[in-house]
Design an enzyme around this catalytic site. Sequence first.
Site, mmCIF file in Angstrom:
data_model
loop_
_atom_site.group_PDB
_atom_site.id
_atom_site.type_symbol
_atom_site.label_atom_id
_atom_site.label_comp_id
_atom_site.label_asym_id
_atom_site.label_seq_id
_atom_site.Cartn_x
_atom_site.Cartn_y
_atom_site.Cartn_z
ATOM 1 C CB CYS A 1 4.770 35.731 3.686
ATOM 2 S SG CYS A 1 5.319 34.041 3.959
ATOM 3 C CB CYS B 1 1.640 33.923 4.472
ATOM 4 S SG CYS B 1 2.965 34.133 5.675
#
Length: 461
Positions: A59, A62
Amino acid sequence: MQLTMASVAGRWSRAVGLCTTVLLLDMAFCKGFVEDLDESFKDNRKDDIWLVDFYAPWCGHCKKLEPIWNEVGLEMKNIGSPVKVGKMDATSYASIASEFGVRGYPTIKLLKGDLAYNYRGPRTKDDIIEFAHRVSGALIRPLPSQQMFEHVQKRHRVFFVYIGGESPLKEKYIDAASELIVYTYFFSALEEVIPEYVTLKEMPAVLVFKDETYFVYDEYEDGDLSSWISRERFQNYLTMDGFLLYELGDTGKLVAIAVIDEKNTSIEHTRLKSIIQEVAKDYRDHFHKDFQFGHMDGNDYINTLLMDELTVPTVVVLNTSNQQYYLLDRQINNAKDMVQFINNILDGTVEAQGGDSILQRLKRIVFDAKSTVVSIFKSSPLMGCFLFGLPLGVISIMCYGIYTADTDGGYIEERYEIVSKSEMEGQEQIEESKEQQEPNKGGSLLPTMQQPKDVLEKKTD
């Protein structure tokens, strides 16, 4: 000269190496205060308060949050917070993440006993730490003195206070606080603690302090207490962004926004912003139940939201609950012009645009698809050609294969028909020749059959 340059290069190399080492050590030092969690976390967590980042290794958001999260861990350790900071790979421990209601990445949750609180604010160090302090502490914080009240008032831009003793209203206040503690602070106090400028018609009461004034909850006019708190948890004038507009959708209020370019210091840009600020302040009692005010830097987000191209500077009024919006239909020269425009929106004389009809939803799908394609080609033309060219190429090959397969099949079928027809004609010719030969064979047999008859006749003679 060469020796001097070599020495300079060596010093520069050592300096760069030292800086890199310090940076890596600093990153490692920050990471040391963020625990990597595994399957044992589910059974061991209830004795502590945890602030957890559920992430996925692939991600991008993230990865962007990771250095901020390390800073959060370091800061919480330095201030002696009882909250422990951790992170969990939600793809490796999917069952645990699912139990905590993780549906996207990254998801930030504060886990306190059997309760789990979602963080939905900006992903900055200060905002995340503020959230952790607010939710990890007491649900309702007492204000025992006027000095404490003044301290809270200086520290918090918006906060709610229950004034009075035990009552059904206090029970509703506690229920609302347990739901909305993720957004704002809740306090309780006795009547003598509140400032002298506060006047109350009845007790007990719930108040919100913001914008250097206060508003009192009225059950008959304001309805449900939780809904009222949701509407009043924002300051009257805000610097808008996409996240804040999304949050304002829960208030049911209209949002009047001056769309400007903050880098542009021309009179037109500053004038519209000042007019919105003046209306928000001077007409607060008149409009605060129905309107939220603010300004936004740039028109990129608004253009995407409205699927239109707005000219900056301008004013737009959004209804975030049903996707409708109102554009200026007149020149705004002062606050009175703006007030008149707002009143015309409320009485329905200004036409609403947009909405959430089926036609608008289809328009949104087409607009989002177009925007996605354009953004991909702008950011990476080669990637765009690969993503869209490859499927088109595959489809073209499939269509060509189907077409050529039909053509070959027709040719083979036609050829088969021709061959079959030729065979049939040949067979017919063979049969005809056989039929012609059969009479000849019969003629040759008749004389042989007649010979005995002639012989007998001669013998008889």
